[in-house]
Enzyme design. Structure first.
Site, PDB file in Angstrom:
ATOM      1  N   GLU A  63     -11.090   3.665   6.195  1.00  0.00           N
ATOM      2  CA  GLU A  63     -10.000   4.537   6.664  1.00  0.00           C
ATOM      3  C   GLU A  63     -10.640   5.643   7.503  1.00  0.00           C
ATOM      4  O   GLU A  63     -10.290   5.826   8.664  1.00  0.00           O
ATOM      5  CB  GLU A  63      -9.225   5.123   5.477  1.00  0.00           C
ATOM      6  CG  GLU A  63      -8.072   6.038   5.883  1.00  0.00           C
ATOM      7  CD  GLU A  63      -7.356   6.688   4.694  1.00  0.00           C
ATOM      8  OE1 GLU A  63      -7.928   6.709   3.584  1.00  0.00           O
ATOM      9  OE2 GLU A  63      -6.224   7.184   4.893  1.00  0.00           O
TER      10      GLU A  63
ATOM     11  N   ASP B 243       1.807   3.920   2.924  1.00  0.00           N
ATOM     12  CA  ASP B 243       0.792   4.802   2.336  1.00  0.00           C
ATOM     13  C   ASP B 243       1.425   5.951   1.544  1.00  0.00           C
ATOM     14  O   ASP B 243       1.541   5.862   0.327  1.00  0.00           O
ATOM     15  CB  ASP B 243      -0.159   5.325   3.419  1.00  0.00           C
ATOM     16  CG  ASP B 243      -1.562   5.591   2.914  1.00  0.00           C
ATOM     17  OD1 ASP B 243      -1.826   5.349   1.729  1.00  0.00           O
ATOM     18  OD2 ASP B 243      -2.409   6.042   3.709  1.00  0.00           O
TER      19      ASP B 243
ATOM     20  N   HIS C  62       0.855  -1.196   0.000  1.00  0.00           N
ATOM     21  CA  HIS C  62       0.000   0.000   0.000  1.00  0.00           C
ATOM     22  C   HIS C  62       0.884   1.236   0.000  1.00  0.00           C
ATOM     23  O   HIS C  62       1.326   1.711   1.047  1.00  0.00           O
ATOM     24  CB  HIS C  62      -0.919  -0.031   1.233  1.00  0.00           C
ATOM     25  CG  HIS C  62      -1.926   1.089   1.289  1.00  0.00           C
ATOM     26  ND1 HIS C  62      -3.144   0.951   1.914  1.00  0.00           N
ATOM     27  CD2 HIS C  62      -1.894   2.355   0.809  1.00  0.00           C
ATOM     28  CE1 HIS C  62      -3.821   2.093   1.828  1.00  0.00           C
ATOM     29  NE2 HIS C  62      -3.071   2.966   1.163  1.00  0.00           N
TER      30      HIS C  62
END
Ligand code: HPA
Ligand code: ZN
Length: 335
Positions: free
Chosen positions: A200, A278, A17
């Site tokens: 999220e 991320d 990710h």
């Protein structure tokens, strides 16, 4: 902790990710701004870093889209991607699955071909120079329309062999997965795998929609799934992996104290959680810093650290043979 830090650093890892545009460090942002004669509203690298104070996802996204404005040429996308791979090589990351946001570029007049050429040239150099294997995931910006996503999917079809999956990112609240059910159905029919950011900031219902309507093969974040016991059971039984991003959660205030980060709980509940960065240039750390942060705040053992790394390999979109080879490397390391 020093011993564990070293253990984390040298451990073979996979990152699943990572938004490549979120790996744009301020130094490279300045260099590209100069090279491309793009104005940015900062005078120094320190000023840029000082601006990275976020109280939620949207705060971050506003700065993230603005940061991208320095990326214009194929070479810019190459430099961005190769810088990330160099960092991953230093951190003993041996496999990466990276997102890119084509609409963040095509909407500024950069062609899809330019973006994908620069990124994939760097990925193949990363394999050649560092032995890092990779898969590329194209994300739709969920704050834009279904029509825009369909148009982006059409643009991607000529590059079908270079893109393994479609994803869904950007502003979650108010843009549920259901908005893109038909796009994902088409993408799956075209042979793409599917992932989506869900839970999220959005509620557990969005996670259910990602599973039921988008038929995702993996969930990005998924933190708020923990609020729904039935959903937790479903995730545990199906072993659908969660790409968890600890420092991102902290910086975007989804988690206000790292000691309360849910990743350890996820493991205890039998969920297939993985560790990822991320947007490392914005959130204060790459893979190893994320592993270090949770190890320190949650008192993780070597066993738990190895488990998380193993989940990363298992949850990757590699073939079973490739997965087994990476897991064997990890096992040899752990022993
Ligand atoms: N969430 C949603 N969209 C994003 C993110 C994120 O953390 N990073 C880049 N685009
Ligand atoms: Zn993300």
């Amino acid at each position: 902790m020093d011993d564990l830090k070293k253990f984390i650093w040298n451990m073979p890892k996979a990152e699943l990710h990572l938004h490549i545009e979120g790996s744009l460090e301020p130094e490279l942002m300045f260099a590209l701004a100069r090279r491309n004669k793009v104005e940015i509203p900062f005078a120094t690298v320190e000023e840029v870093r000082d601006a990275y104070q976020f109280s939620n996802l949207q705060d971050f996204l506003d700065i993230y889209y603005q940061g991208m404005s320095v990326l214009l040429e194929e070479q810019d996308f190459y430099d961005l991607t190769f810088a990330y791979l160099t960092k991953m090589h230093e951190q003993n990351v041996i496999h990466v699955e990276i997102f890119f946001d084509p609409q963040g570029h095509t909407d500024r007049g950069i062609t899809f071909a330019t973006v994908i050429a620069g990124i994939t040239r760097a990925l193949s150099d990363g394999l050649e120079k560092y032995g890092i294997t990779s898969n590329l995931i194209m994300s739709f910006l969920r704050h834009l329309s279904e029509d825009a996503a369909f148009a982006t999917l059409a643009e991607a079809l000529p590059y079908r062999d270079r893109i393994i999956a479609v994803g869904l990112d950007s502003s979650e609240m108010g843009h549920p997965p259901s908005k893109f059910a038909r796009v994902f159905e088409k993408a799956k029919a075209e042979g793409f795998l599917a992932v989506a950011h869900a839970g999220e900031e959005g509620p557990p219902e969005y996670v259910c929609e990602a599973l039921d309507l988008l038929k995702v093969d993996r969930l990005d974040h998924g933190n708020r799934a923990l609020e729904d016991a039935a959903l937790v059971m479903r995730l545990a039984e199906s072993q659908i992996a969660l790409t968890v991003c600890p420092l991102s959660n902290y910086k975007l205030a989804g988690v206000t104290d790292m000691r309360a980060h849910p990743i350890k709980k996820m493991l205890e509940l039998g969920l297939k959680a993985t560790v990822n960065s991320d947007d490392p240039a914005y959130f204060g750390g790459y893979m190893n810093e994320n592993f270090e942060a949770i190890t320190e705040s949650l008192n993780l053992t070597k066993e738990e650290i190895l488990n998380l790394a193993r989940n990363g390999f298992e949850a990757s979109f590699c073939s079973d043979t490739e997965k087994q080879a990476m897991i064997s490397r990890l096992e040899a390391y752990g022993a």
